[in-house]
Motif scaffolding. Structure first.
Motif, PDB file in Angstrom:
ATOM      1  N   THR A  70      50.485  -8.496  52.460  1.00  0.00           N
ATOM      2  CA  THR A  70      49.876  -9.685  51.892  1.00  0.00           C
ATOM      3  C   THR A  70      49.255 -10.543  52.984  1.00  0.00           C
ATOM      4  N   VAL A  71      48.116 -11.100  52.673  1.00  0.00           N
ATOM      5  CA  VAL A  71      47.484 -12.081  53.541  1.00  0.00           C
ATOM      6  C   VAL A  71      47.293 -13.363  52.745  1.00  0.00           C
ATOM      7  N   THR A  72      47.513 -14.476  53.407  1.00  0.00           N
ATOM      8  CA  THR A  72      47.439 -15.772  52.760  1.00  0.00           C
ATOM      9  C   THR A  72      46.473 -16.672  53.515  1.00  0.00           C
ATOM     10  N   LEU A  73      45.681 -17.392  52.776  1.00  0.00           N
ATOM     11  CA  LEU A  73      44.772 -18.373  53.356  1.00  0.00           C
ATOM     12  C   LEU A  73      45.151 -19.746  52.834  1.00  0.00           C
ATOM     13  N   GLN A  74      45.685 -20.565  53.714  1.00  0.00           N
ATOM     14  CA  GLN A  74      45.996 -21.947  53.382  1.00  0.00           C
ATOM     15  C   GLN A  74      44.770 -22.795  53.688  1.00  0.00           C
ATOM     16  N   MET A  75      44.249 -23.445  52.673  1.00  0.00           N
ATOM     17  CA  MET A  75      43.042 -24.237  52.810  1.00  0.00           C
ATOM     18  C   MET A  75      43.377 -25.701  52.569  1.00  0.00           C
ATOM     19  N   ASN A  76      43.184 -26.503  53.592  1.00  0.00           N
ATOM     20  CA  ASN A  76      43.435 -27.933  53.514  1.00  0.00           C
ATOM     21  C   ASN A  76      42.141 -28.705  53.710  1.00  0.00           C
ATOM     22  N   SER A  77      42.184 -29.965  53.338  1.00  0.00           N
ATOM     23  CA  SER A  77      41.030 -30.847  53.496  1.00  0.00           C
ATOM     24  C   SER A  77      39.767 -30.222  52.933  1.00  0.00           C
ATOM     25  N   LEU A  78      39.875 -29.720  51.739  1.00  0.00           N
ATOM     26  CA  LEU A  78      38.761 -29.006  51.138  1.00  0.00           C
ATOM     27  C   LEU A  78      37.578 -29.921  50.864  1.00  0.00           C
ATOM     28  N   LYS A  79      36.409 -29.351  51.030  1.00  0.00           N
ATOM     29  CA  LYS A  79      35.156 -30.063  50.846  1.00  0.00           C
ATOM     30  C   LYS A  79      34.347 -29.393  49.746  1.00  0.00           C
ATOM     31  N   PRO A  80      33.438 -30.130  49.128  1.00  0.00           N
ATOM     32  CA  PRO A  80      32.598 -29.509  48.102  1.00  0.00           C
ATOM     33  C   PRO A  80      31.863 -28.266  48.600  1.00  0.00           C
ATOM     34  N   GLU A  81      31.477 -28.253  49.863  1.00  0.00           N
ATOM     35  CA  GLU A  81      30.777 -27.101  50.397  1.00  0.00           C
ATOM     36  C   GLU A  81      31.664 -25.873  50.557  1.00  0.00           C
ATOM     37  N   ASP A  82      32.961 -26.042  50.354  1.00  0.00           N
ATOM     38  CA  ASP A  82      33.856 -24.896  50.329  1.00  0.00           C
ATOM     39  C   ASP A  82      33.814 -24.162  48.991  1.00  0.00           C
ATOM     40  N   THR A  83      33.146 -24.741  48.022  1.00  0.00           N
ATOM     41  CA  THR A  83      33.039 -24.117  46.720  1.00  0.00           C
ATOM     42  C   THR A  83      32.356 -22.763  46.838  1.00  0.00           C
ATOM     43  N   ALA A  84      33.023 -21.741  46.367  1.00  0.00           N
ATOM     44  CA  ALA A  84      32.512 -20.384  46.494  1.00  0.00           C
ATOM     45  C   ALA A  84      33.451 -19.435  45.769  1.00  0.00           C
ATOM     46  N   VAL A  85      32.986 -18.225  45.618  1.00  0.00           N
ATOM     47  CA  VAL A  85      33.873 -17.143  45.231  1.00  0.00           C
ATOM     48  C   VAL A  85      34.442 -16.550  46.512  1.00  0.00           C
ATOM     49  N   PRO A  93      38.079 -33.003  46.319  1.00  0.00           N
ATOM     50  CA  PRO A  93      37.837 -33.073  47.762  1.00  0.00           C
ATOM     51  C   PRO A  93      39.035 -33.652  48.494  1.00  0.00           C
ATOM     52  N   GLY A  94      39.359 -33.037  49.613  1.00  0.00           N
ATOM     53  CA  GLY A  94      40.528 -33.431  50.375  1.00  0.00           C
ATOM     54  C   GLY A  94      41.803 -32.736  49.969  1.00  0.00           C
ATOM     55  N   GLY A  95      41.749 -32.010  48.887  1.00  0.00           N
ATOM     56  CA  GLY A  95      42.919 -31.303  48.410  1.00  0.00           C
ATOM     57  C   GLY A  95      43.131 -29.984  49.114  1.00  0.00           C
ATOM     58  N   SER A  96      44.107 -29.256  48.620  1.00  0.00           N
ATOM     59  CA  SER A  96      44.498 -28.000  49.243  1.00  0.00           C
ATOM     60  C   SER A  96      44.656 -26.904  48.207  1.00  0.00           C
ATOM     61  N   LEU A  97      44.422 -25.705  48.650  1.00  0.00           N
ATOM     62  CA  LEU A  97      44.684 -24.515  47.867  1.00  0.00           C
ATOM     63  C   LEU A  97      45.229 -23.440  48.786  1.00  0.00           C
ATOM     64  N   ARG A  98      45.976 -22.546  48.204  1.00  0.00           N
ATOM     65  CA  ARG A  98      46.478 -21.407  48.943  1.00  0.00           C
ATOM     66  C   ARG A  98      46.064 -20.130  48.223  1.00  0.00           C
ATOM     67  N   LEU A  99      45.305 -19.311  48.910  1.00  0.00           N
ATOM     68  CA  LEU A  99      44.885 -18.030  48.382  1.00  0.00           C
ATOM     69  C   LEU A  99      45.776 -16.930  48.934  1.00  0.00           C
ATOM     70  N   SER A 100      46.118 -16.005  48.077  1.00  0.00           N
ATOM     71  CA  SER A 100      46.918 -14.868  48.496  1.00  0.00           C
ATOM     72  C   SER A 100      46.246 -13.587  48.055  1.00  0.00           C
ATOM     73  N   CYS A 101      46.442 -12.569  48.842  1.00  0.00           N
ATOM     74  CA  CYS A 101      45.895 -11.260  48.539  1.00  0.00           C
ATOM     75  C   CYS A 101      46.932 -10.219  48.911  1.00  0.00           C
ATOM     76  N   ALA A 102      47.226  -9.347  47.974  1.00  0.00           N
ATOM     77  CA  ALA A 102      48.210  -8.302  48.197  1.00  0.00           C
ATOM     78  C   ALA A 102      47.597  -6.945  47.924  1.00  0.00           C
ATOM     79  N   ALA A 103      47.820  -6.033  48.823  1.00  0.00           N
ATOM     80  CA  ALA A 103      47.389  -4.656  48.631  1.00  0.00           C
ATOM     81  C   ALA A 103      48.381  -3.926  47.752  1.00  0.00           C
ATOM     82  N   SER A 104      47.861  -3.105  46.860  1.00  0.00           N
ATOM     83  CA  SER A 104      48.699  -2.481  45.845  1.00  0.00           C
ATOM     84  C   SER A 104      49.507  -1.297  46.351  1.00  0.00           C
TER      85      SER A 104
END
Length: 121
Positions: free
Chosen positions: A79-94, A14-25
């Motif tokens: 490519t699209v990128t999602l920078q996720m900061n201040s993550l919370k347990p409720e952000d848990t998901a696929v 919790p409180g950490g960060s992740l960066r998701l990326s998605c690229a079209a082929s």
């Protein structure tokens, strides 16, 4: 056929960060919209963030994501990128990448396979 390749999911405190990326082929299309949805356990899939339109585009965020998440795109890399900061347990998901792509003769939605984001101490 277009495939959306996702990366960046994982486990974070919790409180950490992740960066998701998605690229079209493929590059032989126009991106009408691209972004991220998520499905938490026991819940419906919901919009997290979406970019649509030309130029800098129009951004839509879930209320829960506003102020914490930032979506951006690199049109040259499809490519699209999602920078996720201040993550919370409720952000848990696929998290699923979504793209609405227009070719010469059709426009179609595409979905990534999903990447797990787990926020836990």
């Amino acid at each position: 056929q277009v495939q959306l390749v996702e990366s960046g999911g994982g486990l974070v405190h919790p409180g950490g960060s992740l960066r998701l990326s998605c690229a079209a082929s493929q590059s032989s299309f126009s991106i009408k919209a691209m972004g991220w949805y998520r499905r938490a356990p026991g819940k419906q899939r919901e919009l997290v963030a979406l970019l649509s339109g030309a130029g800098v585009g129009t951004t839509t965020y879930a209320d829960s994501a506003k102020g914490r998440f930032t979506i951006s795109r690199d049109n040259a890399k499809n490519t699209v990128t999602l920078q996720m900061n201040s993550l919370k347990p409720e952000d848990t998901a696929v998290y699923y990448c979504y793209a609405l792509l227009s070719g010469l003769i059709s426009v179609n939605p595409y979905w990534g396979q999903g990447t797990q984001v787990t926020v836990s101490s």
